[in-house]
Scaffold this active site. Structure first.
Site, PDB file in Angstrom:
ATOM      1  N   GLU A 197     -10.866   6.091   5.118  1.00 58.04           N
ATOM      2  CA  GLU A 197     -11.603   5.636   4.052  1.00 58.04           C
ATOM      3  C   GLU A 197     -10.958   4.135   3.490  1.00 58.04           C
ATOM      4  O   GLU A 197     -11.714   3.393   3.374  1.00 58.04           O
ATOM      5  CB  GLU A 197     -11.615   6.511   2.853  1.00 58.04           C
ATOM      6  N   LYS A 219     -14.063  -4.317  10.015  1.00 61.56           N
ATOM      7  CA  LYS A 219     -14.432  -3.347   9.031  1.00 61.56           C
ATOM      8  C   LYS A 219     -15.963  -3.123   9.361  1.00 61.56           C
ATOM      9  O   LYS A 219     -16.382  -1.978   9.310  1.00 61.56           O
ATOM     10  CB  LYS A 219     -14.236  -4.050   7.596  1.00 61.56           C
ATOM     11  N   VAL A 266       0.966  -1.192   0.085  1.00 61.19           N
ATOM     12  CA  VAL A 266      -0.077  -0.030   0.049  1.00 61.19           C
ATOM     13  C   VAL A 266       1.001   1.179  -0.093  1.00 61.19           C
ATOM     14  O   VAL A 266       0.718   2.187  -0.792  1.00 61.19           O
ATOM     15  CB  VAL A 266      -0.876  -0.123   1.203  1.00 61.19           C
ATOM     16  N   ASP A 268     -11.127 -10.049   9.981  1.00 58.24           N
ATOM     17  CA  ASP A 268     -10.844  -8.833   9.156  1.00 58.24           C
ATOM     18  C   ASP A 268     -12.040  -8.165   8.958  1.00 58.24           C
ATOM     19  O   ASP A 268     -12.372  -7.015   8.970  1.00 58.24           O
ATOM     20  CB  ASP A 268     -10.087  -9.080   8.057  1.00 58.24           C
ATOM     21  N   GLY A 306      -5.268  -4.497  -2.449  1.00 57.34           N
ATOM     22  CA  GLY A 306      -4.644  -4.232  -3.265  1.00 57.34           C
ATOM     23  C   GLY A 306      -3.608  -2.608  -3.354  1.00 57.34           C
ATOM     24  O   GLY A 306      -4.284  -1.838  -2.415  1.00 57.34           O
TER      25      GLY A 306
END
Length: 422
Positions: A130, A206, A15, A202, A303
């Site tokens: 975000e 979120k 990232v 995970d 990604g």
């Protein structure tokens, strides 16, 4: 003349490199939209020598997070290191120094978000996040801005690409879970240690953040409400297909008359719903509101560059002075205990005789559990109930487990029906 803004970048993995590359590739476009020129002034990461070889000698690179915070040329800190420490100390230190923070760290925010958001409020700066949910899909911006006139009623989504890839591979190629996991790891969709993904944690981090934002409550992560996909079998996939469904790992947040349901679990989804067609490593989020009604958000959930897209969108917002709505760390929230959650349930039981089937059916009648659909095939009795409470189901399972001649464990999956159709 545009203002100049210095960035401190913490983390230079997939990232971090994506952020560096997108800032370089789209620099004129980003500057025009932000009304500011951005430059990376400091990088900290676990392997400074690797990062230095990529960015050159003009940017200081090291592993000392304090040096990044104290660098006078750094105005905004971007944290994409992951993990709890040193990320937590870095973020709190940056906020206390009067620097706004952009982070993709969903685990940290799910566990310590109230402390972090409260710190930002006390020091008059902001936390943007975000990229912490659904990668490049702007779902947080949609909730806090595009849907700000609405009362959010429910959020149901596929927000973990690893598990979605595995379940898609199991369905498309008739694979077992271990086989599909191995392929996901070989293709880079799953970590060497995939526990956080395949156990639902995970996705749980979120949906915790989305629920807090949507319902204006403190961040409240409840791992006991998170279930993964390790027990899903080819037989379950086949049954789902036979009744016109797909199995997806859904993250669910609902406001049910002032009580909040927040959970993650593998779920049967009708094939005429959008979420049933979110395949591979993609993400999709369905939102139901009282004014707009249903809306759907789809895109790459992970990604380097998709996540960088969300990070830089936050960077532009920060430069333009667009302060995000933060979760309310002091508002009281009422979360439904798991036993009170209501759902449809699919059960698969191995039946050896008509007498055994009758005994099992008697238990269903005794607990007044209504059946919507049932199938008996190859000694498997497969049942889809009408909506019932979780505690009723667990009472039934407890009784069925006392039958000595019944194979254990009994397979149980939920079914989610209130979704957006295609």
């Amino acid at each position: 003349m545009r203002k100049k803004i210095g960035i401190g970048l913490a983390g230079f993995g997939v990232v971090g490199r994506g952020i560096y590359e997108v800032l370089a590739e789209n620099s004129p476009l980003i500057a025009a939209r932000a009304g500011a020129d951005f430059s990376i002034q400091h990088i900290v990461c676990r392997h400074p020598e690797r990062a230095q070889s990529l960015v050159g000698s003009s940017i200081p690179v090291g592993d000392d997070t304090c040096a990044l915070i104290e660098n006078p040329n750094v105005d905004i800190v971007i944290e994409v290191m992951g993990g709890i420490e040193p990320a937590k100390s870095l973020i709190l230190g940056a906020l206390e120094s009067g620097k706004s923070v952009i982070t993709a760290n969903k685990a940290l925010l799910a566990l310590h978000g109230n402390e972090i958001f409260n710190c930002a409020k006390n020091f008059g700066v902001n936390v943007y996040y975000e990229a912490s949910v659904a990668g490049g899909i702007p779902i947080i911006k949609a909730l806090r801005e595009g849907l700000s006139a609405n009362r959010i009623e429910s959020i149901v989504g596929i927000i973990n690409g690893t598990t979605n890839y595995i379940l898609s591979a199991m369905r498309e190629s008739a694979l077992t879970f271990p086989q599909a996991l191995k392929i996901a790891q070989e293709k880079g969709y799953a970590e060497a240690d995939p526990t956080f993904d395949i156990e639902g944690l995970d996705a749980g981090h979120k949906i915790t953040l989305l629920a807090s934002l949507a319902f204006n409550t403190p961040v409240c992560f409840m791992p006991e409400n998170m279930e993964g996909i390790t027990q899903i079998s080819p037989e379950d996939i086949a049954f789902a297909q036979s009744v016109g469904c797909s199995i997806k790992l859904l993250a669910i947040a609902k406001n049910l008359n002032g009580q909040i349901q927040c959970c993650v679990h593998p779920t049967l989804v009708d094939n005429d719903n959008f979420l049933a067609h979110v395949n591979g490593a993609m993400n999709g989020v369905f939102v139901q509101t009282n004014a707009l009604g249903p809306s759907f958000y789809y895109g790459a959930g992970a990604g380097g560059k998709p996540t960088a897209s969300a990070v830089i969108a936050d960077l532009i917002d920060c430069a333009r002075g667009n302060a995000p709505i933060q979760p309310a760390p002091t508002t009281e929230a009422f979360y439904l205990p798991p036993k009170e959650i209501q759902s449809q349930y699919y059960l698969r039981l191995t039946i050896s005789s008509s007498e055994q089937l009758q005994r099992v059916q008697n238990y269903f009648e005794g607990f007044a559990i209504p059946i919507e659909k049932e199938t008996l095939s190859n000694q498997c009795w497969m049942v889809l109930t009408k909506p019932i409470k979780e505690n009723t189901l667990q009472s039934l399972i407890s009784k069925l487990n006392q039958l000595e001649d019944l194979d254990k464990p009994i397979k149980v999956l939920r079914k989610e029906s209130m979704l957006m159709g295609i």
